[in-house]
Design a protein around this motif. Sequence first.
Motif, PDB file in Angstrom:
ATOM      1  N   ASP A  35      29.580  99.043 -16.672  1.00  0.00           N
ATOM      2  CA  ASP A  35      29.614  99.705 -15.366  1.00  0.00           C
ATOM      3  C   ASP A  35      31.028 100.163 -15.001  1.00  0.00           C
ATOM      4  N   THR A  36      32.007  99.315 -15.211  1.00  0.00           N
ATOM      5  CA  THR A  36      33.390  99.640 -14.852  1.00  0.00           C
ATOM      6  C   THR A  36      33.920 100.808 -15.671  1.00  0.00           C
ATOM      7  N   LEU A  37      33.629 100.781 -16.965  1.00  0.00           N
ATOM      8  CA  LEU A  37      34.122 101.830 -17.866  1.00  0.00           C
ATOM      9  C   LEU A  37      33.195 103.033 -17.954  1.00  0.00           C
ATOM     10  N   GLU A  38      32.035 102.932 -17.284  1.00  0.00           N
ATOM     11  CA  GLU A  38      31.021 103.997 -17.296  1.00  0.00           C
ATOM     12  C   GLU A  38      30.685 104.401 -18.730  1.00  0.00           C
ATOM     13  N   LEU A  39      30.426 103.381 -19.549  1.00  0.00           N
ATOM     14  CA  LEU A  39      30.137 103.617 -20.963  1.00  0.00           C
ATOM     15  C   LEU A  39      28.772 104.255 -21.148  1.00  0.00           C
ATOM     16  N   GLN A  40      28.717 105.194 -22.056  1.00  0.00           N
ATOM     17  CA  GLN A  40      27.473 105.851 -22.436  1.00  0.00           C
ATOM     18  C   GLN A  40      27.068 105.319 -23.812  1.00  0.00           C
ATOM     19  N   PRO A  41      25.770 105.355 -24.147  1.00  0.00           N
ATOM     20  CA  PRO A  41      25.319 104.844 -25.447  1.00  0.00           C
ATOM     21  C   PRO A  41      26.031 105.484 -26.644  1.00  0.00           C
ATOM     22  N   SER A  42      26.565 106.691 -26.477  1.00  0.00           N
ATOM     23  CA  SER A  42      27.256 107.368 -27.576  1.00  0.00           C
ATOM     24  C   SER A  42      28.731 106.966 -27.694  1.00  0.00           C
ATOM     25  N   ALA A  43      29.202 106.109 -26.803  1.00  0.00           N
ATOM     26  CA  ALA A  43      30.619 105.706 -26.798  1.00  0.00           C
ATOM     27  C   ALA A  43      30.998 104.981 -28.081  1.00  0.00           C
ATOM     28  N   LYS A  44      32.237 105.180 -28.503  1.00  0.00           N
ATOM     29  CA  LYS A  44      32.807 104.405 -29.600  1.00  0.00           C
ATOM     30  C   LYS A  44      33.538 103.229 -28.960  1.00  0.00           C
ATOM     31  N   ILE A  45      33.130 102.025 -29.309  1.00  0.00           N
ATOM     32  CA  ILE A  45      33.665 100.831 -28.667  1.00  0.00           C
ATOM     33  C   ILE A  45      34.396  99.973 -29.692  1.00  0.00           C
ATOM     34  N   LEU A  46      35.636  99.649 -29.395  1.00  0.00           N
ATOM     35  CA  LEU A  46      36.435  98.752 -30.220  1.00  0.00           C
ATOM     36  C   LEU A  46      36.717  97.504 -29.395  1.00  0.00           C
ATOM     37  N   ASP A  47      36.173  96.400 -29.823  1.00  0.00           N
ATOM     38  CA  ASP A  47      36.341  95.113 -29.132  1.00  0.00           C
ATOM     39  C   ASP A  47      37.460  94.342 -29.829  1.00  0.00           C
ATOM     40  N   LEU A  48      38.654  94.397 -29.236  1.00  0.00           N
ATOM     41  CA  LEU A  48      39.810  93.718 -29.816  1.00  0.00           C
ATOM     42  C   LEU A  48      39.784  92.236 -29.469  1.00  0.00           C
ATOM     43  N   ALA A  49      40.211  91.418 -30.410  1.00  0.00           N
ATOM     44  CA  ALA A  49      40.185  89.958 -30.258  1.00  0.00           C
ATOM     45  C   ALA A  49      38.763  89.525 -29.913  1.00  0.00           C
ATOM     46  N   CYS A  50      37.813  90.011 -30.704  1.00  0.00           N
ATOM     47  CA  CYS A  50      36.395  89.833 -30.417  1.00  0.00           C
ATOM     48  C   CYS A  50      35.875  88.424 -30.655  1.00  0.00           C
ATOM     49  N   GLY A  51      36.679  87.583 -31.301  1.00  0.00           N
ATOM     50  CA  GLY A  51      36.195  86.232 -31.589  1.00  0.00           C
ATOM     51  C   GLY A  51      34.955  86.298 -32.458  1.00  0.00           C
ATOM     52  N   HIS A  52      33.931  85.555 -32.081  1.00  0.00           N
ATOM     53  CA  HIS A  52      32.706  85.555 -32.878  1.00  0.00           C
ATOM     54  C   HIS A  52      31.732  86.660 -32.460  1.00  0.00           C
ATOM     55  N   GLY A  53      32.223  87.609 -31.697  1.00  0.00           N
ATOM     56  CA  GLY A  53      31.488  88.849 -31.458  1.00  0.00           C
ATOM     57  C   GLY A  53      30.439  88.873 -30.375  1.00  0.00           C
ATOM     58  N   ARG A  54      30.471  87.925 -29.465  1.00  0.00           N
ATOM     59  CA  ARG A  54      29.376  87.867 -28.492  1.00  0.00           C
ATOM     60  C   ARG A  54      29.269  89.129 -27.653  1.00  0.00           C
ATOM     61  N   HIS A  55      30.384  89.728 -27.240  1.00  0.00           N
ATOM     62  CA  HIS A  55      30.312  90.953 -26.437  1.00  0.00           C
ATOM     63  C   HIS A  55      29.902  92.144 -27.302  1.00  0.00           C
ATOM     64  N   SER A  56      30.468  92.253 -28.481  1.00  0.00           N
ATOM     65  CA  SER A  56      30.111  93.353 -29.385  1.00  0.00           C
ATOM     66  C   SER A  56      28.628  93.324 -29.721  1.00  0.00           C
ATOM     67  N   ILE A  57      28.137  92.150 -30.035  1.00  0.00           N
ATOM     68  CA  ILE A  57      26.722  92.008 -30.397  1.00  0.00           C
ATOM     69  C   ILE A  57      25.834  92.370 -29.219  1.00  0.00           C
ATOM     70  N   GLU A  58      26.191  91.914 -28.025  1.00  0.00           N
ATOM     71  CA  GLU A  58      25.390  92.248 -26.837  1.00  0.00           C
ATOM     72  C   GLU A  58      25.408  93.750 -26.571  1.00  0.00           C
ATOM     73  N   LEU A  59      26.557  94.387 -26.727  1.00  0.00           N
ATOM     74  CA  LEU A  59      26.632  95.848 -26.558  1.00  0.00           C
ATOM     75  C   LEU A  59      25.705  96.541 -27.541  1.00  0.00           C
ATOM     76  N   ALA A  60      25.714  96.098 -28.783  1.00  0.00           N
ATOM     77  CA  ALA A  60      24.826  96.695 -29.793  1.00  0.00           C
ATOM     78  C   ALA A  60      23.358  96.461 -29.428  1.00  0.00           C
ATOM     79  N   ARG A  61      23.035  95.283 -28.940  1.00  0.00           N
ATOM     80  CA  ARG A  61      21.649  94.974 -28.530  1.00  0.00           C
ATOM     81  C   ARG A  61      21.204  95.863 -27.370  1.00  0.00           C
ATOM     82  N   GLN A  62      22.162  96.266 -26.535  1.00  0.00           N
ATOM     83  CA  GLN A  62      21.838  97.119 -25.395  1.00  0.00           C
ATOM     84  C   GLN A  62      21.786  98.604 -25.763  1.00  0.00           C
TER      85      GLN A  62
END
Length: 102
Positions: A35-62
């Motif tokens: 919501d804050t970044l107004e991301l669209q499904p076509s956005a290229k997202i780089l999750d820096l310091a992603c750890g075990h990927g919980r945010h990246s994985i959730e973004l992909a699931r969405q």
Amino acid sequence: MSDWTKTLFNKTYVKTEGLALSAALTQREVKVAVDTLELQPSAKILDLACGHGRHSIELARQGFGNVMGLDFNSAAIEQARVDAISTTAKFVQGDMLALTYD
């Protein structure tokens, strides 16, 4: 000087850190970012310091199809790849301070 990140962020940390974090919390955090970044499904997202990927994985699931997570810790990246097996999220082990992306 020893690399304290390898001592702190080991396989035990990766396996136990997620125990305190619920799926609902991750979903709320991702919603705030989307919501804050107004991301669209076509956005290229780089999750820096992603750890075990919980945010990246959730973004992909969405439905975000171009998500990459990067973390210095190889154990975290290994776990992220296992957890993301049914998603389009990709994970790379590396140092965010040495990135050459524009």
